[in-house]
Design an enzyme around this catalytic site. Structure first.
Site, PDB file in Angstrom:
ATOM      1  N   GLN A 191       1.067  -1.325  -0.004  1.00 63.78           N
ATOM      2  CA  GLN A 191       0.048  -0.046   0.300  1.00 63.78           C
ATOM      3  C   GLN A 191       0.864   1.182  -0.114  1.00 63.78           C
ATOM      4  O   GLN A 191       0.324   2.293  -0.130  1.00 63.78           O
ATOM      5  CB  GLN A 191      -0.890   0.068   1.260  1.00 63.78           C
ATOM      6  CG  GLN A 191      -2.094  -0.942   1.299  1.00 63.78           C
ATOM      7  CD  GLN A 191      -2.703  -1.103   2.517  1.00 63.78           C
ATOM      8  OE1 GLN A 191      -2.459  -1.944   3.489  1.00 63.78           O
ATOM      9  NE2 GLN A 191      -3.220   0.102   3.045  1.00 63.78           N
ATOM     10  N   PHE A 222      -5.946  -4.069   3.557  1.00 62.12           N
ATOM     11  CA  PHE A 222      -6.802  -3.718   4.628  1.00 62.12           C
ATOM     12  C   PHE A 222      -5.978  -3.354   5.774  1.00 62.12           C
ATOM     13  O   PHE A 222      -6.129  -3.357   7.098  1.00 62.12           O
ATOM     14  CB  PHE A 222      -7.450  -5.223   5.091  1.00 62.12           C
ATOM     15  CG  PHE A 222      -8.223  -5.710   4.235  1.00 62.12           C
ATOM     16  CD1 PHE A 222      -9.597  -5.163   3.765  1.00 62.12           C
ATOM     17  CD2 PHE A 222      -7.955  -6.910   3.526  1.00 62.12           C
ATOM     18  CE1 PHE A 222     -10.126  -5.570   2.839  1.00 62.12           C
ATOM     19  CE2 PHE A 222      -8.779  -7.574   2.574  1.00 62.12           C
ATOM     20  CZ  PHE A 222     -10.062  -6.950   2.278  1.00 62.12           C
ATOM     21  N   GLU A 226       0.352  -1.699   4.737  1.00 62.52           N
ATOM     22  CA  GLU A 226       0.811  -0.184   4.701  1.00 62.52           C
ATOM     23  C   GLU A 226       2.344  -0.196   5.058  1.00 62.52           C
ATOM     24  O   GLU A 226       3.073   0.677   4.234  1.00 62.52           O
ATOM     25  CB  GLU A 226      -0.165   0.423   5.741  1.00 62.52           C
ATOM     26  CG  GLU A 226       0.160   2.011   5.648  1.00 62.52           C
ATOM     27  CD  GLU A 226      -0.791   2.634   6.531  1.00 62.52           C
ATOM     28  OE1 GLU A 226      -1.924   2.547   6.822  1.00 62.52           O
ATOM     29  OE2 GLU A 226      -0.206   3.954   7.088  1.00 62.52           O
ATOM     30  N   ARG A 304      -5.193   7.603  16.818  1.00 58.90           N
ATOM     31  CA  ARG A 304      -6.606   7.552  16.201  1.00 58.90           C
ATOM     32  C   ARG A 304      -7.377   6.635  17.378  1.00 58.90           C
ATOM     33  O   ARG A 304      -8.630   7.273  17.241  1.00 58.90           O
ATOM     34  CB  ARG A 304      -6.694   6.817  14.981  1.00 58.90           C
ATOM     35  CG  ARG A 304      -7.757   7.031  13.918  1.00 58.90           C
ATOM     36  CD  ARG A 304      -7.835   6.424  12.807  1.00 58.90           C
ATOM     37  NE  ARG A 304      -7.307   7.203  11.580  1.00 58.90           N
ATOM     38  CZ  ARG A 304      -7.964   8.243  11.060  1.00 58.90           C
ATOM     39  NH1 ARG A 304      -9.190   8.574  11.340  1.00 58.90           N
ATOM     40  NH2 ARG A 304      -7.320   9.007  10.087  1.00 58.90           N
ATOM     41  N   ARG A 336      -8.002  -1.713   8.745  1.00 59.94           N
ATOM     42  CA  ARG A 336      -9.162  -0.867   8.650  1.00 59.94           C
ATOM     43  C   ARG A 336      -9.651  -0.279   9.849  1.00 59.94           C
ATOM     44  O   ARG A 336     -10.193  -1.256  10.448  1.00 59.94           O
ATOM     45  CB  ARG A 336     -10.124  -1.951   7.809  1.00 59.94           C
ATOM     46  CG  ARG A 336     -11.092  -1.186   7.252  1.00 59.94           C
ATOM     47  CD  ARG A 336     -12.208  -2.159   6.223  1.00 59.94           C
ATOM     48  NE  ARG A 336     -13.042  -1.806   5.391  1.00 59.94           N
ATOM     49  CZ  ARG A 336     -13.427  -2.567   4.237  1.00 59.94           C
ATOM     50  NH1 ARG A 336     -13.280  -3.583   4.264  1.00 59.94           N
ATOM     51  NH2 ARG A 336     -14.097  -1.695   3.246  1.00 59.94           N
ATOM     52  N   PHE A 338      -8.049   1.409  11.914  1.00 66.99           N
ATOM     53  CA  PHE A 338      -6.534   1.965  12.381  1.00 66.99           C
ATOM     54  C   PHE A 338      -6.650   2.632  13.744  1.00 66.99           C
ATOM     55  O   PHE A 338      -6.419   3.716  14.103  1.00 66.99           O
ATOM     56  CB  PHE A 338      -6.394   3.257  11.391  1.00 66.99           C
ATOM     57  CG  PHE A 338      -4.793   3.308  11.488  1.00 66.99           C
ATOM     58  CD1 PHE A 338      -3.984   2.473  10.732  1.00 66.99           C
ATOM     59  CD2 PHE A 338      -4.381   4.747  12.109  1.00 66.99           C
ATOM     60  CE1 PHE A 338      -2.637   3.077  10.515  1.00 66.99           C
ATOM     61  CE2 PHE A 338      -2.959   5.043  11.969  1.00 66.99           C
ATOM     62  CZ  PHE A 338      -2.329   4.226  11.066  1.00 66.99           C
ATOM     63  N   THR A 434      -3.911  11.347  10.291  1.00 67.20           N
ATOM     64  CA  THR A 434      -3.880  11.951  11.612  1.00 67.20           C
ATOM     65  C   THR A 434      -2.725  13.023  11.546  1.00 67.20           C
ATOM     66  O   THR A 434      -2.266  13.893  12.191  1.00 67.20           O
ATOM     67  CB  THR A 434      -3.821  11.185  12.687  1.00 67.20           C
ATOM     68  OG1 THR A 434      -2.992  10.195  12.807  1.00 67.20           O
ATOM     69  CG2 THR A 434      -5.408  10.634  12.835  1.00 67.20           C
ATOM     70  N   ALA A 503      -5.991   5.412   5.467  1.00 68.68           N
ATOM     71  CA  ALA A 503      -6.739   6.330   5.835  1.00 68.68           C
ATOM     72  C   ALA A 503      -7.902   6.912   5.336  1.00 68.68           C
ATOM     73  O   ALA A 503      -8.419   7.591   5.534  1.00 68.68           O
ATOM     74  CB  ALA A 503      -5.956   7.573   6.156  1.00 68.68           C
ATOM     75  N   GLU A 706     -13.143   2.964   5.346  1.00 67.85           N
ATOM     76  CA  GLU A 706     -12.918   2.291   6.846  1.00 67.85           C
ATOM     77  C   GLU A 706     -14.225   2.548   7.483  1.00 67.85           C
ATOM     78  O   GLU A 706     -14.419   1.440   8.217  1.00 67.85           O
ATOM     79  CB  GLU A 706     -11.639   2.903   7.551  1.00 67.85           C
ATOM     80  CG  GLU A 706     -10.618   2.561   7.059  1.00 67.85           C
ATOM     81  CD  GLU A 706      -9.377   3.401   7.704  1.00 67.85           C
ATOM     82  OE1 GLU A 706      -9.137   4.730   7.189  1.00 67.85           O
ATOM     83  OE2 GLU A 706      -8.494   3.035   8.421  1.00 67.85           O
TER      84      GLU A 706
HETATM   85  N1  MTE Z   1     -11.419  -2.692   0.149  1.00 63.80           N
HETATM   86  C1  MTE Z   1     -10.932  -3.902  -0.313  1.00 63.80           C
HETATM   87  N2  MTE Z   1     -11.733  -4.475  -1.188  1.00 63.80           N
HETATM   88  N3  MTE Z   1      -9.614  -4.219  -0.102  1.00 63.80           N
HETATM   89  C2  MTE Z   1      -8.869  -3.605   0.856  1.00 63.80           C
HETATM   90  O1  MTE Z   1      -7.567  -3.790   1.160  1.00 63.80           O
HETATM   91  N4  MTE Z   1      -8.654  -1.720   2.627  1.00 63.80           N
HETATM   92  C3  MTE Z   1      -9.411  -0.992   3.666  1.00 63.80           C
HETATM   93  C4  MTE Z   1     -10.413  -0.283   2.590  1.00 63.80           C
HETATM   94  N5  MTE Z   1     -11.123  -1.051   1.792  1.00 63.80           N
HETATM   95  C5  MTE Z   1      -9.290  -2.570   1.692  1.00 63.80           C
HETATM   96  C6  MTE Z   1     -10.906  -2.143   1.214  1.00 63.80           C
HETATM   97  C7  MTE Z   1      -8.608  -0.006   3.990  1.00 63.80           C
HETATM   98  S1  MTE Z   1      -7.859  -0.441   5.439  1.00 63.80           S
HETATM   99  C8  MTE Z   1      -8.538   1.232   3.706  1.00 63.80           C
HETATM  100  S2  MTE Z   1      -7.574   2.582   4.466  1.00 63.80           S
HETATM  101  C9  MTE Z   1      -9.180   1.768   2.426  1.00 63.80           C
HETATM  102  O2  MTE Z   1      -9.803   0.585   1.892  1.00 63.80           O
HETATM  103  C10 MTE Z   1      -8.231   2.276   1.496  1.00 63.80           C
HETATM  104  O3  MTE Z   1      -8.440   2.645   0.130  1.00 63.80           O
HETATM  105  P1  MTE Z   1      -9.250   4.034  -0.018  1.00 63.80           P
HETATM  106  O4  MTE Z   1      -8.389   5.247   0.725  1.00 63.80           O
HETATM  107  O5  MTE Z   1      -9.292   4.364  -1.329  1.00 63.80           O
HETATM  108  O6  MTE Z   1     -10.711   4.005   0.696  1.00 63.80           O
HETATM  109  N1  HPA Z   2      -4.733   6.404   9.054  1.00 62.51           N
HETATM  110  C1  HPA Z   2      -4.186   5.545   8.234  1.00 62.51           C
HETATM  111  N2  HPA Z   2      -2.934   5.260   7.909  1.00 62.51           N
HETATM  112  C2  HPA Z   2      -2.202   6.046   8.643  1.00 62.51           C
HETATM  113  C3  HPA Z   2      -2.720   7.191   9.349  1.00 62.51           C
HETATM  114  C4  HPA Z   2      -3.830   7.274   9.729  1.00 62.51           C
HETATM  115  O1  HPA Z   2      -4.265   8.263  10.233  1.00 62.51           O
HETATM  116  N3  HPA Z   2      -1.413   7.776   9.852  1.00 62.51           N
HETATM  117  C5  HPA Z   2      -0.424   7.100   9.203  1.00 62.51           C
HETATM  118  N4  HPA Z   2      -0.768   6.075   8.703  1.00 62.51           N
HETATM  119 MO1  MOS Z   3      -6.020   1.652   5.981  1.00 63.12          MO
HETATM  120  S1  MOS Z   3      -6.005   0.503   7.953  1.00 63.12           S
HETATM  121  O1  MOS Z   3      -5.761   2.955   6.847  1.00 63.12           O
HETATM  122  O2  MOS Z   3      -4.856   0.936   5.383  1.00 63.12           O
END
Ligand code: MTE
Ligand code: HPA
Ligand code: MOS
Length: 757
Positions: A191, A222, A226, A304, A336, A338, A434, A503, A706
């Protein structure tokens, strides 16, 4: 618009790391890891393994030309353990061989002699021993100490949660090879491509410019990729650096489960004070985060937890303190939500306990204390465009809660051994990293002279549909068909210095950067069209593939316009940069305005418990969600359904267990149960809250990745209510997951005794 990946996914044509064709001469890496959670390495005998036919090299910390350090926030994590090991599964060496099979065979021949020390697995024990990752932090609002005097009811308790395994379908992995002159290209399932690039450069002791990281897509992240995708990419790159041969590492599922960190387990204390009319006047919570053996992302996750410690309630006097406790588990990491879900579970537990003692419905307390516009969060931000009440009220009316409650009461009266329970779960989730400085992104757009378009951003597709949203942004601005646009891989050479895709802010940050880049090109194209039509640029629009003048379609097509601009030597490329405005945070005061906006919503969860067996089935999850103005309803609904099920899984059946020696014992899919199609609620209803959306969200379409996971918290309390309906003697406990075993014990504790209280 349909998800641009759906066709490829369904046909099995989408490319993941393991689908990338390998070069001739590729070698395979296998990680040798610690067989104990805490100890001093006395001796390791690699001789037999090294001599095994087909083994090229065994790399250890001694082979690292730069720093043996992969810690992102705090430099406290070696790539390879040196003299001691701090968790079961900690990487010690990398065996590089002709094939995966040979490397695995060779691994068995390594002899390690460790002097074992007693591990710490419990965060409270860690705190007592002052084993902390960094000093504790406290968020305060009002004056709790004074407020207790005004409270009619004060209730105290503990609320604990266990971890959660990410179980991305695609395990961790990376493939690295040399380009020339010592430059290395890495395909990584990460990620955070920039984190991989930075860390490889550091470990190899070379410049970031020599490292190119490329990501096609992830089979799920998920949060688990990261930070924790980095180690494997660094190991592969180290192999390339030393052996000058391509190196591929893909973790076996069991290795992945053993070696990688998970959602943080927490042990928490709460104290809540209410007025006679059920207003929450005071709230105190202490969180003990089980960080594992190194910081990883724990400081940010802990932060968070504090930000979301009061969920969607206004509490005038609150004091929230969190400790990041250093234990001998694998370093726990982003997942997810966090840290938010952990904080929210505690306030929901406090409300549930108060409701039980005061003999009122939890939903009465929840409803009375919902956040309103103008209310302050403990961290100083003032709630604006607050939709907590709107979502709650719409859910209550639309889903006819009073009627459902009556039906449940009827059902419970009529059925002796099957009981239903209901819980409301409001959510409030702040959107932005954050850490303020991470809230920026870039995009690179090329319009080719045949009129087709290529776009690159820092966004990583992991199933959440961000690539589709990016194509939508460009297609909207240029007003051309999406199939004229190609979304390129995420690559550090095309888009640099990126924040991870995390995030929930990926589409906002990268989409806004992309919007800027496309808009700049659009302006130049309008000038070109103005020249062609002898008109003012302000009278020009590009619509549905044609130039429009004064609101009327002209003969000039998009393709013709692009060609004309190209012949006139107009730049058809642009970089866009976006940094979220308005946000700031002062850690020394623990006050500021850290979030661009908040996402709200309410879920009503109904469960049926089989009171003979302790098993349960979720009848329905009825949601009113704040999408803003969703730019892609099917993608967003997919995120909500997936998030809800993942949240319910964490709260009910996913039971991560470590033994006293710090060994993961739920280490395979036979011992770690995640929701399957049979455990998905029979109904998931999702209604939109009609709003104008938010300007800081991409196309006013609010972040959705999330927040829905936290609807799943309600599963715990719905089950609890059903158990209570069967057994009034059940004393509420707050220790997720609420597995069928725990349900069964709850159903029968104190049965036969006179009803207590
Ligand atoms: N959805 C799918 N299908 N697969 C994933 O790995 N990760 C989740 C969420 N939805 C995830 C998911 C997490 S932890 C985050 S932070 C966000 O998607 C990241 O993507 P976005 O910032 O585009 O929402
Ligand atoms: N959310 C998710 N990932 C992160 C953040 C946060 O606020 N800060 C650093 N990595
Ligand atoms: Mo999502 S836990 O911020 O990768």
């Amino acid at each position: 618009m349909k998800n641009i990946d759906s066709r490829g996914h369904v046909r099995g044509e989408s490319i993941y790391l393991d689908d990338i064709p390998v070069q001739q001469g590729t070698l395979y890496g296998e990680v040798f890891d610690s067989p104990c959670a805490n100890g001093i390495i006395r001796n390791i005998d690699y001789s037999k393994a090294a001599a095994f036919p087909g083994v090229f090299r065994i790399l250890t910390s001694n082979d690292i030309p730069g720093e043996n350090q992969i810690g992102g926030i705090i430099p406290d994590e070696p790539l390879f353990a040196e003299t001691e090991v701090d968790f079961w599964g900690q990487p010690i060496a990398l065996i590089i061989a002709e094939s995966e099979e040979i490397a695995k065979e060779a691994k068995r021949l390594i002899k390690i002699d460790i002097e074992k020390r007693t591990p710490i697995v419990d965060p409270r024990e860690a705190r007592a021993k002052n084993s902390l990752i960094f000093p504790p932090r406290t968020f305060r609002i009002g004056d709790v100490k004074k407020a207790w005097n005004q409270c009619e009811h004060i209730i105290e308790g503990e609320a604990d949660n266990e971890g959660q395994e990410h179980l991305y379908i695609e395990t961790q992995g990376a493939y690295a090879y040399e380009i020339e002159n010592g430059s290395i290209r890495i395909s990584s399932s990460t990620q955070g491509p920039t984190a991989v690039q930075r860390t490889v450069a550091k470990v190899l002791g070379i410049g970031m410019h020599k490292i190119e990281v490329d990501v096609v897509r992830l089979g799920g992240g998920f949060g688990g990729k990261e930070d924790q995708a980095t180690a494997w990419a660094v190991m592969a790159a180290l192999g390339v650096h030393i052996l000058k041969r391509p190196v591929k590492i893909v973790l076996h599922r069991l290795d992945d489960m053993r070696m990688t960190g998970k959602r943080h387990p927490y042990r928490s204390d709460f104290k809540i004070g209410l007025s006679k009319d059920l207003m929450i006047l005071a709230y105190e919570a202490t969180f003990h985060q089980n960080a594992g053996a190194a910081a990883d992302l724990s400081p940010a996750v802990m932060e968070r937890t504090l930000f979301h410690g009061t969920n969607s309630y206004f509490i005038p006097n609150a004091e929230l303190t969190a400790y990041s406790c250093k234990t001998n588990l694998p370093p726990n990491t982003a997942f997810r939500g966090f840290g938010g879900p952990q904080g929210m579970f505690v306030i929901e537990s406090a409300i549930a306990k108060a409701a039980d003692i005061l003999k009122v419905k939890a939903r009465e307390i929840q409803e009375k204390n919902l956040l309103k516009d103008g209310d302050a969060f403990p961290y100083g931000q003032i709630a604006a465009q607050c939709l907590a009440g709107n979502a709650w009220n719409k859910a209550s009316e639309l889903y006819q809660v009073e009627k459902i409650e009556q039906e449940i009461d009827e059902f419970n009266k009529l059925n002796k051994h099957v009981k239903k329970g209901l819980a409301f779960q409001p959510i409030c989730f702040g959107i932005s990293f954050t850490n303020t400085r991470m809230n920026n992104a870039r995009a690179l757009v090329h319009v080719y002279h045949d009129g087709s378009v290529g776009i690159s951003t820092g966004a990583v597709e992991m199933g959440q549909g961000v690539n589709t949203k990016m194509v939508q942004v460009a297609a909207d601005i240029f007003s051309i068909a999406p199939d004229r646009i190609k979304l390129e891989t995420t690559n550090t050479t095309r888009v640099a210095n990126t924040s991870p895709s995390a995030a929930s802010a990926t589409a906002d940050l990268n989409g806004k950067a992309l919007h800027k880049a496309c808009s700049a090109i659009l302006e130049r194209l309008k000038m070109q069209a103005a020249r062609i039509h002898n008109a003012e640029a302000s009278k020009i629009e590009l619509k549905d593939n044609f130039v429009h003048l004064n609101g009327k379609q002209t003969e000039t097509t998009w393709n013709q316009l692009i060609q004309a601009a190209f012949f006139d030597r107009i730049s058809l490329s642009e970089v866009g940069h976006y940094a979220t405005p308005e946000i700031h945070y002062d850690k020394s005061k623990e006050k500021g305005h850290p979030f661009a906006y908040h996402v709200f919503g309410t879920a009503i969860i109904i469960v049926t418990v089989d009171c003979i067996r302790g098993t349960y089935q979720f009848d329905s999850v009825k949601i009113v969600h704040d999408f803003g103005k969703s730019m892609n309803v099917s993608v967003d609904r997919g995120q909500i359904e997936g998030g809800v099920v993942q949240g319910i899984g964490w709260m009910t059946m996913e039971e991560l267990m470590y033994n006293q020696e710090g060994k993961l014992i739920s280490n395979a899919l036979s011992t770690y149960k995640i929701p399957d199609i049979y455990s998905v609620p029979k109904e998931i209803s999702i209604e939109h809250l009609e709003t104008e959306g938010h300007d800081m969200a991409i196309q006013k379409s609010k972040a959705v990745g999330e927040p829905p996971l936290m609807y799943g918290l309600g599963a715990y309390f719905a089950i609890q209510n059903a158990v209570k309906a069967y057994n009034p003697n059940h004393e509420l406990k707050f220790h997720a997951p609420f597995t069928p075993e725990k349900v069964l014990m709850g159903l029968y504790e104190g049965v036969g005794e006179k009803v207590k209280h």
